[in-house]
Design a protein around this motif. Structure first.
Motif, short mmCIF file in Angstrom:
data_model
loop_
_atom_site.label_atom_id
_atom_site.label_comp_id
_atom_site.label_asym_id
_atom_site.label_seq_id
_atom_site.Cartn_x
_atom_site.Cartn_y
_atom_site.Cartn_z
N ILE A 129 -1.51 26.53 20.55
CA ILE A 129 -0.50 27.62 20.24
C ILE A 129 -0.20 28.47 21.31
N SER A 130 -1.27 29.10 21.98
CA SER A 130 -1.07 29.90 23.47
C SER A 130 -0.21 29.05 24.54
N ALA A 131 -0.62 27.75 24.78
CA ALA A 131 -0.09 26.85 25.74
C ALA A 131 1.51 26.72 25.47
N ALA A 132 1.87 26.73 24.19
CA ALA A 132 3.07 26.12 24.07
C ALA A 132 4.30 26.82 24.60
N GLY A 133 4.09 28.20 24.66
CA GLY A 133 5.07 29.10 25.15
C GLY A 133 5.22 28.67 26.85
N PRO A 134 4.39 28.94 27.66
CA PRO A 134 4.76 28.53 29.23
C PRO A 134 4.86 27.12 29.34
N LEU A 135 4.56 26.25 28.43
CA LEU A 135 4.75 24.76 28.41
C LEU A 135 6.27 24.72 28.20
N THR A 136 7.06 25.48 27.51
CA THR A 136 8.56 25.41 27.24
C THR A 136 9.02 25.76 28.54
N ASN A 137 8.46 26.92 29.22
CA ASN A 137 9.01 27.34 30.46
C ASN A 137 8.98 25.98 31.49
N VAL A 138 7.99 25.55 31.48
CA VAL A 138 7.77 24.11 32.43
C VAL A 138 8.95 23.40 32.37
#
Length: 269
Positions: A129-138
């Motif tokens: 859940i926490s990683a999903a946001g910055p992975l979207t930026n990637v």
């Protein structure tokens, strides 16, 4: 009582988001076709709009992952509508990141959606859940840089190329800053489930100041700032984006300043 129609409305894309996406598309078209009377204002609107869209997608990724991990309260909070006004802290999620882009040309991490963590079982789910946001930026950065690393820049107008270069820089900075294992940032949320309860309790009071600490280090310690942007430009070069592309993109974006035509050359009218 929750009905099927109300559940559908919880997931219906907000007119606010559609309006932001429309401004982004129209201004992007104006940059591409050189239709705008002032291409710098068009670049400003395009980059700002795309940046806000990416912030909305960032928060949506957190919310959607939480929903599928067990937090069924997400829909009722409006997070799945992509409406930035529904976020827990619209100021932190949208306004401050946009201000930092305007003032410093840096992709500041946004605010938060409120996730009821007690509904979610399993450490891996909490980390995802926490990683999903910055992975979207990637992912957003990969899309922005696709014409560069695919060697498909032939026919891409110079102004649009520069705008993509600057937008890619914002996405990379946002991803790296978000992935820092600092309390209050997504990177800490990734590792937090794997830490001892005692350590988490000791660190918890410092979470509201994590982003502030990063800001102070980045903006007031030249060595940290230089090392950070060296890393950013190394990644961008690996994706085919030169420092000139991102610099000139920021130069175009900052329509309130004098253009550096000596470095970037004339663009548009």
């Amino acid at each position: 009582m929750t009905t099927a129609s109300s559940r559908r409305s919880d997931r219906r894309i907000s007119p606010v988001f559609l309006g932001i996406a429309a401004v982004t598309a129209v201004s992007g078209w104006a940059v591409w076709t050189d239709f705008a009377a002032n291409i710098r204002i068009a670049v400003f609107l395009f980059v700002t709009g795309a940046w806000i869209v990416s912030l909305c997608l960032h928060e949506y990724a957190h919310a959607r992952t939480a929903l599928h991990s067990g937090d069924i309260s997400i829909g009722a909070k409006g997070y799945l509508t992509l409406n930035p006004l529904k976020y827990t802290h619209a100021l932190l999620s949208i306004v401050l990141p946009v201000i930092f882009v305007i003032l410093g040309g840096i992709g500041l991490p946004g605010g938060a959606v409120f996730i009821e963590r007690h509904r979610i079982q399993g450490r891996w789910r909490h980390s995802l859940i926490s990683a999903a946001g910055p992975l979207t930026n990637v992912l957003f950065a990969l899309v922005c840089t696709a014409p560069f690393w695919l060697n498909a820049l032939s026919g891409v107008p110079t102004g649009f190329r520069y705008a993509l270069g600057f937008l890619a820089l914002l996405q990379i900075t946002a991803a790296i800053l978000n992935f820092l294992p600092v309390p209050g940032l997504d990177g800490y949320g990734v590792v937090e489930p794997w830490l001892s309860y005692k350590f988490r309790r000791q660190v918890e009071p410092f979470a509201p100041y994590g982003l502030l600490a990063v800001f102070v280090l980045l903006f007031f310690i030249p060595e940290v700032n230089a090392a950070f942007f060296d890393l950013i430009h190394t990644i961008l070069r690996g994706l085919g984006v030169s420092e000139l592309d991102s610099y000139c993109g920021r130069d175009l974006f900052s329509f309130w300043t004098t253009r550096n035509e000596f470095v970037c050359g004339p663009v548009g009218q």
